[in-house]
Write a protein that holds these residues in place. Structure first.
Motif, short mmCIF file in Angstrom:
data_model
loop_
_atom_site.label_atom_id
_atom_site.label_comp_id
_atom_site.label_asym_id
_atom_site.label_seq_id
_atom_site.Cartn_x
_atom_site.Cartn_y
_atom_site.Cartn_z
N VAL A 1 0.88 -1.12 -0.11
CA VAL A 1 -0.13 -0.19 -0.12
C VAL A 1 0.72 1.24 0.10
O VAL A 1 0.64 2.21 -0.65
CB VAL A 1 -0.89 -0.05 1.03
CG1 VAL A 1 -1.68 1.37 1.51
CG2 VAL A 1 -2.11 -1.19 1.16
N GLN A 2 1.92 1.31 0.58
CA GLN A 2 2.86 2.21 0.91
C GLN A 2 3.57 2.79 -0.42
O GLN A 2 3.39 3.98 -0.84
CB GLN A 2 4.02 2.12 1.96
CG GLN A 2 3.40 2.02 3.26
CD GLN A 2 2.88 0.73 3.58
OE1 GLN A 2 2.85 -0.40 2.82
NE2 GLN A 2 2.28 0.60 4.68
N SER B 1 0.77 3.97 -3.21
CA SER B 1 0.42 5.17 -2.49
C SER B 1 1.24 6.07 -3.13
O SER B 1 1.32 7.23 -3.63
CB SER B 1 0.26 5.33 -1.05
OG SER B 1 -0.37 6.68 -0.93
N TRP B 2 2.62 5.88 -2.78
CA TRP B 2 3.47 6.87 -3.31
C TRP B 2 3.89 7.03 -4.84
O TRP B 2 4.26 8.25 -5.30
CB TRP B 2 5.11 6.24 -2.62
CG TRP B 2 6.37 6.77 -3.21
CD1 TRP B 2 6.94 8.10 -2.66
CD2 TRP B 2 7.20 6.47 -4.38
NE1 TRP B 2 7.96 8.48 -3.62
CE2 TRP B 2 8.03 7.62 -4.47
CE3 TRP B 2 6.91 5.41 -5.31
CZ2 TRP B 2 8.99 7.50 -5.59
CZ3 TRP B 2 8.08 5.27 -6.19
CH2 TRP B 2 9.18 6.27 -6.26
N HIS C 1 1.49 6.57 -6.92
CA HIS C 1 0.40 7.28 -7.56
C HIS C 1 0.48 8.72 -7.31
O HIS C 1 0.17 9.49 -8.44
CB HIS C 1 -0.84 6.96 -6.57
CG HIS C 1 -2.24 7.68 -7.18
ND1 HIS C 1 -2.62 8.86 -6.55
CD2 HIS C 1 -3.25 7.19 -8.15
CE1 HIS C 1 -3.82 9.20 -6.99
NE2 HIS C 1 -4.05 8.20 -8.30
N LYS D 1 -5.83 4.23 -7.76
CA LYS D 1 -6.10 4.55 -6.46
C LYS D 1 -7.12 3.72 -5.70
O LYS D 1 -6.60 3.47 -4.32
CB LYS D 1 -6.27 6.06 -6.26
CG LYS D 1 -6.57 6.80 -5.04
CD LYS D 1 -6.55 8.29 -5.15
CE LYS D 1 -6.68 8.68 -3.45
NZ LYS D 1 -6.98 10.12 -3.64
N PHE E 1 -5.54 0.31 -4.19
CA PHE E 1 -4.80 0.38 -2.74
C PHE E 1 -5.60 1.19 -1.62
O PHE E 1 -5.21 0.70 -0.73
CB PHE E 1 -3.23 1.10 -3.03
CG PHE E 1 -3.27 2.51 -3.21
CD1 PHE E 1 -3.56 3.52 -2.34
CD2 PHE E 1 -3.10 2.85 -4.61
CE1 PHE E 1 -3.59 4.92 -2.39
CE2 PHE E 1 -2.99 4.35 -4.67
CZ PHE E 1 -3.24 5.22 -3.72
N SER E 2 -6.76 1.82 -1.96
CA SER E 2 -7.34 2.41 -0.95
C SER E 2 -8.10 1.58 -0.17
O SER E 2 -8.53 1.35 0.83
CB SER E 2 -8.20 3.63 -1.47
OG SER E 2 -7.48 4.63 -1.84
N ALA F 1 -5.75 -0.41 2.02
CA ALA F 1 -5.71 0.47 3.35
C ALA F 1 -6.49 0.36 4.10
O ALA F 1 -6.35 0.41 5.42
CB ALA F 1 -5.14 1.77 2.68
#
Length: 318
Positions: free
Chosen positions: A13-14, A17-18, A20, A61, A64-65, A68
């Motif tokens: 996820v990290q 997110s990075w 994206h 997005k 991974f949202s 998360a």
């Protein structure tokens, strides 16, 4: 969360997110490539993950949202080919993507570029596709000397084998060619330095010159110069130097008839004139490619055509 045609690639996820945030913020590919290579991905995988964000940032997005939030991750199918730059539709509306600016653009204020043999002049320019016609790139004597140097080594030209890599003979390209490595002679070394000064692309990013002869009827049918990630044989070429970003075609003789460099999607045709060159750039910092750069070498109808072509890459080519 990311799924390819024949493989699954897991991103934390990290990292997702990075990535994206980087891509939607306009980060160039070369800024995120090293970080993901350190995560254990190979370059083709990185390009496909990067392109997944570039082509569908909201869908990426969402995947991974969910993860998360502790929900089951949703597989995101990765694009298999290139992400092409948007082309404005006929109604004049602007696509909701970052503007397309090739990394190898010739500055708009460039008129005459000082070189070792005198000034190279900008005779014509087109913004999209980014096409620039230069005059006095080579002197007449240099053109003749390059033809004499390469002529004895001519062989039938091939095209990139899209499935197996390497090259193969194809009726779409019916010229003869000789590959001339960088710095192969004092003449070539001088031309290498001049091409870098004119285009602004470092010599280390240039492929060897290809000197080509087209006889009557010979042509190169419409094609792209950049590589397609969806074709295994083409994608393999990315490992050495990355994507192609620009091409320079130098005309080494005056052609009696035919042999124009044409851009069918914008109705542009450039006639060969000894010592001049047409330059076109088609890849931006996010490695999007320009479909407007579709081009061809029209058949020679009388006489013969000699050209020298240099393709340029995103990074050093060895």
């Amino acid at each position: 969360m990311a799924e390819g045609k024949a493989m699954a690639m897991q991103l934390s996820v990290q990292v997702a997110s990075w990535l994206h945030a980087q891509v939607t913020g306009g980060a160039p590919l070369d800024q995120v490539l090293p970080a993901l290579l350190r995560q254990g991905f190979d370059e083709l995988q990185v390009r496909r993950i990067y392109n997944a964000v570039l082509s569908d940032p909201d869908g990426f997005k969402a995947g991974f949202s969910r993860a998360a939030a502790g929900q089951p991750a949703v597989a995101h199918r990765l694009p298999q080919g290139q992400v092409t730059a948007p082309v404005a539709p006929a109604d004049g509306t602007v696509p909701a993507q970052l503007p397309f600016h090739p990394v190898a653009m010739i500055p708009a204020d460039a008129r005459t570029i000082a070189c070792d043999h005198g000034g190279v002049h900008v005779a014509f320019r087109l913004q999209r596709p980014h096409v620039v016609l230069f005059e006095n790139v080579l002197t007449g004597e240099e053109c003749d000397a390059l033809v004499a140097e390469a002529g004895p080594r001519l062989q039938r030209a091939g095209v990139v084998d899209s499935e197996r890599g390497g090259s193969r003979i194809d009726e779409r390209r019916t010229s003869e060619l000789a590959v001339v490595r960088r710095g192969a002679s004092p003449l070539v070394a001088r031309l290498d330095a001049r091409i870098a000064a004119i285009t602004g692309v470092p010599l280390a990013q240039g492929e060897p010159l290809q000197v080509m002869r087209y006889g009557v009827g010979a042509e190169y049918q419409p094609h792209y110069d950049y590589f397609d990630l969806g074709r295994p044989g083409q994608a393999a070429h990315l490992r050495n130097g990355g994507q192609r970003i620009a091409s320079l075609v130098i005309y080494l003789n005056d052609v009696e008839a035919g042999g124009e460099t044409t851009f069918p999607r914008c109705a542009l045709s450039v006639g060969p004139r000894k010592g001049s060159a047409v330059f076109f750039a088609y890849t931006d910092a996010q490695s999007r490619t320009d479909p407007m750069s579709f081009h061809a070498g029209a058949p020679v109808t009388r006489g013969e055509k000699w050209i020298a072509t240099r393709w340029m890459r995103e990074r050093e080519f060895t």
